[in-house]
Design a protein around this motif. Structure first.
Motif, PDB file in Angstrom:
ATOM      1  N   LEU A   3      64.524  22.469  86.746  1.00  0.00           N
ATOM      2  CA  LEU A   3      65.371  22.891  85.633  1.00  0.00           C
ATOM      3  C   LEU A   3      65.942  21.628  84.997  1.00  0.00           C
ATOM      4  N   ALA A   4      65.578  21.364  83.748  1.00  0.00           N
ATOM      5  CA  ALA A   4      66.069  20.184  83.024  1.00  0.00           C
ATOM      6  C   ALA A   4      67.249  20.589  82.144  1.00  0.00           C
ATOM      7  N   ILE A   5      68.349  19.832  82.255  1.00  0.00           N
ATOM      8  CA  ILE A   5      69.573  20.160  81.508  1.00  0.00           C
ATOM      9  C   ILE A   5      70.062  18.922  80.759  1.00  0.00           C
ATOM     10  N   ASP A   6      70.383  19.097  79.481  1.00  0.00           N
ATOM     11  CA  ASP A   6      70.951  18.016  78.683  1.00  0.00           C
ATOM     12  C   ASP A   6      71.734  18.637  77.534  1.00  0.00           C
ATOM     13  N   GLY A  20      66.970   9.973  84.387  1.00  0.00           N
ATOM     14  CA  GLY A  20      66.794  11.409  84.566  1.00  0.00           C
ATOM     15  C   GLY A  20      65.435  11.885  84.087  1.00  0.00           C
ATOM     16  N   ALA A  21      64.984  11.342  82.969  1.00  0.00           N
ATOM     17  CA  ALA A  21      63.678  11.718  82.425  1.00  0.00           C
ATOM     18  C   ALA A  21      62.564  11.346  83.398  1.00  0.00           C
ATOM     19  N   SER A  22      62.673  10.166  83.987  1.00  0.00           N
ATOM     20  CA  SER A  22      61.664   9.705  84.937  1.00  0.00           C
ATOM     21  C   SER A  22      61.621  10.595  86.175  1.00  0.00           C
ATOM     22  N   VAL A  23      62.803  10.941  86.702  1.00  0.00           N
ATOM     23  CA  VAL A  23      62.871  11.818  87.877  1.00  0.00           C
ATOM     24  C   VAL A  23      62.283  13.185  87.542  1.00  0.00           C
ATOM     25  N   CYS A  24      62.625  13.707  86.395  1.00  0.00           N
ATOM     26  CA  CYS A  24      62.137  15.023  85.968  1.00  0.00           C
ATOM     27  C   CYS A  24      60.611  15.033  85.842  1.00  0.00           C
ATOM     28  N   ALA A  63      72.083  12.815  86.611  1.00  0.00           N
ATOM     29  CA  ALA A  63      71.616  11.544  86.060  1.00  0.00           C
ATOM     30  C   ALA A  63      72.301  11.227  84.737  1.00  0.00           C
ATOM     31  N   ILE A  64      73.558  11.655  84.613  1.00  0.00           N
ATOM     32  CA  ILE A  64      74.313  11.426  83.371  1.00  0.00           C
ATOM     33  C   ILE A  64      74.511   9.927  83.171  1.00  0.00           C
TER      34      ILE A  64
END
Length: 223
Positions: free
Chosen positions: A29-32, A14-18, A73-74
């Protein structure tokens, strides 16, 4: 109009895609659920929010239904991945791409409406295996569970021969959809059967995975 993306889960994938979407100038929009992850992406993504994606109320308040494309991307929590996907589709999100942990996980995701399911670790493993087998292999793109597109550099067995000489479609069941010539740096879309393959030409080939494997074993791997 600039498209809007959301990435849910800021693990390695997910970090790479973001990062890549943000680098391309997209609104992301990044969500975690972890504050440490959100703090890391506050100056990378357009917006970074601590939220539980399985909380329907929280997702509604974020306006997730207005996002063009959401990437789920969980990591290891399959239940959260499935529930999040279900919420997104019930909200009417246009496109939902989900990272799958297994083939069984993929089947469930597709049944509940995921638009695209990807297996980054499996797909990377395939690419590495192909590149280990042959130096001529350049790239692999999975189209479905049993069809792919590959990009290969012309092997010694191909150089100087035409497509009709190699008879790739009849013998191997694959189609050469394009040839990029290094000599002219031009892409030949839908090449003719009489087109001759030159040194270092790059071929784009589509077909069933079983046919592509047969093609690679016989024509791509130099003796």
């Amino acid at each position: 109009m600039k498209r809007e993306f959301a990435v849910i889960g800021l693990g390695r994938f997910g970090a790479s895609v973001c990062r890549e979407l943000s680098a391309e100038g997209m609104d992301v929009l990044a969500i975690d659920v972890l504050e440490s992850k959100i703090n890391e992406f506050r100056h990378i993504a357009s917006h970074a929010v601590i939220a539980d994606s399985t909380d329907e109320k929280a997702m509604k308040e974020l306006g997730i239904r207005n996002i063009d494309h959401v990437i789920v991307a969980i990591g290891d929590d399959i239940q959260a991945s499935i529930l999040t996907t279900l919420i997104l589709k019930e909200f009417g999100v246009k496109k939902v791409t989900v990272k799958a942990q297994s083939n069984h996980h993929e089947k469930v995701l597709l049944k509940i409406g995921a638009d695209q399911v990807i297996h980054p670790e499996r797909d990377m493993g395939r690419k590495i295996a192909h590149s280990i087998i042959s130096n001529n292999f350049l790239d692999h793109l999975e189209l479905s569970n049993d069809h792919s597109i590959i990009e290969i550099r012309a092997s010694k067995k191909m150089i100087g021969r035409t497509l009709v000489d190699l008879d790739i479609r009849a013998v191997y069941g694959c189609n050469v959809v394009a040839i990029k010539s290094n000599a002219t740096n031009k892409m030949n879309i839908s090449p003719l059967a009489t087109d001759k393959i030159g040194p270092d030409d790059i071929l784009i080939i589509i077909g069933a995975d079983t046919d592509i494997s047969k093609f690679e074993r016989n024509l791509v791997i130099d003796d």
